[in-house]
Structures are given as C-alpha cells and as structure tokens.
Write a protein that holds these residues in place. Structure first.
Motif, short mmCIF file in Angstrom:
data_model
loop_
_atom_site.label_atom_id
_atom_site.label_comp_id
_atom_site.label_asym_id
_atom_site.label_seq_id
_atom_site.Cartn_x
_atom_site.Cartn_y
_atom_site.Cartn_z
N TRP A 120 20.28 -30.07 -30.18
CA TRP A 120 19.53 -29.36 -31.19
C TRP A 120 18.13 -29.07 -30.66
O TRP A 120 17.54 -29.88 -29.99
CB TRP A 120 19.43 -30.18 -32.46
CG TRP A 120 20.76 -30.42 -33.10
CD1 TRP A 120 21.54 -31.52 -32.94
CD2 TRP A 120 21.48 -29.55 -33.96
NE1 TRP A 120 22.70 -31.40 -33.66
CE2 TRP A 120 22.67 -30.19 -34.30
CE3 TRP A 120 21.21 -28.30 -34.48
CZ2 TRP A 120 23.62 -29.61 -35.15
CZ3 TRP A 120 22.16 -27.74 -35.33
CH2 TRP A 120 23.33 -28.39 -35.65
N ASP A 121 17.61 -27.90 -31.04
CA ASP A 121 16.25 -27.59 -30.62
C ASP A 121 15.26 -28.00 -31.72
O ASP A 121 15.64 -28.61 -32.73
CB ASP A 121 16.12 -26.10 -30.26
CG ASP A 121 16.33 -25.16 -31.43
OD1 ASP A 121 16.33 -25.64 -32.58
OD2 ASP A 121 16.48 -23.95 -31.20
N ASP A 122 14.01 -27.66 -31.54
CA ASP A 122 12.96 -28.14 -32.45
C ASP A 122 12.99 -27.49 -33.84
O ASP A 122 12.29 -27.94 -34.74
CB ASP A 122 11.58 -27.99 -31.81
CG ASP A 122 11.27 -26.56 -31.42
OD1 ASP A 122 12.20 -25.74 -31.32
OD2 ASP A 122 10.08 -26.26 -31.19
N VAL A 123 13.78 -26.43 -34.03
CA VAL A 123 13.87 -25.83 -35.36
C VAL A 123 15.25 -26.05 -35.99
O VAL A 123 15.60 -25.42 -36.97
CB VAL A 123 13.53 -24.31 -35.35
CG1 VAL A 123 12.07 -24.09 -35.06
CG2 VAL A 123 14.43 -23.56 -34.39
N GLY A 124 16.02 -26.95 -35.42
CA GLY A 124 17.30 -27.33 -36.01
C GLY A 124 18.49 -26.49 -35.60
O GLY A 124 19.54 -26.57 -36.23
N ARG A 125 18.32 -25.68 -34.58
CA ARG A 125 19.46 -24.88 -34.10
C ARG A 125 20.20 -25.67 -33.04
O ARG A 125 19.60 -26.38 -32.25
CB ARG A 125 18.98 -23.56 -33.52
CG ARG A 125 18.40 -22.62 -34.57
CD ARG A 125 17.95 -21.35 -33.94
NE ARG A 125 16.86 -21.66 -33.01
CZ ARG A 125 16.02 -20.78 -32.51
NH1 ARG A 125 16.15 -19.52 -32.82
NH2 ARG A 125 15.06 -21.13 -31.69
#
Length: 111
Positions: free
Chosen positions: A1-6
C-alpha cells in the motif's frame, strides 16, 4: 500500500476476496463448495451474464478475451444457464390452485 491507501490488486487477493464473499453468502449451505470458487468464476459468470443481457456472441468473445474464432465461451454459457434453469420447466408446468378471496356468489365465475 502507498501513503494514500492505494494498493495493487493481485490474482491472489482477488481469489481471497471471492472466497470470502462466497463464504459470507453461504455458498456451502447452497451446495456450492468454496474450492470451486476462483477467478475463473468471474470469466464464466461474466459470459453468462452478458448472454442473459442479450449481448452478441462477438461482444462476449471480446469482453472475455476469447479468440475471434473460438466457441469455448459457449460452454460456459450453456453450463451456467443449465444450472440456473434447473427445475424451471417442472415449476412452470405445475398449476397452482387459486382461491377467490373476494367471492362472486356464483360457482365457476372467477372474474
């Protein structure tokens, strides 16, 4: 997961989610073993849904990424529809008994 929840949707994650949904929808109680639920279910279910919605064979082939001359998708449709329609002919041939709740005062007149 990346920092924006993707995150990435993987084949394995789709498998887990399908089995989770099938379990939640009580497929086992309906006689459908969870081992039979897999990502391939999406392809066959999609072909069946498109056929029932009236899409052409060519459109179904394109959506399912079947080869232009392949007839393999028809196997999915036939198998799915036969399961879906199992018992329908019998149910349609049974005539239920109706009772006229209003009453007409005359025997035999149901209008």
């Amino acid at each position: 997961w990346d920092d924006v929840g993707r995150g990435y949707m993987t084949n394995g994650l789709i498998r887990v989610l399908l089995k989770f949904a099938a379990n939640y929808l009580a497929y086992l109680r309906r006689g459908i073993p969870l081992e039979r639920i897999d990502t391939h279910s999406l392809r066959s279910g999609g072909a069946c849904a498109l056929a029932q919605a009236g899409y052409s064979d060519r459109d179904i082939q394109k959506m399912g990424r079947w080869a232009p001359n392949s007839q393999a998708f028809k196997e999915y449709i036939q198998q799915q529809l036969s399961t879906f329609s199992q018992g329908m002919a019998q149910a349609m041939s049974e005539v239920p008994r109706f009772t006229n709740m209003e009453g007409t005062g005359k025997a035999g007149n149901l209008r």
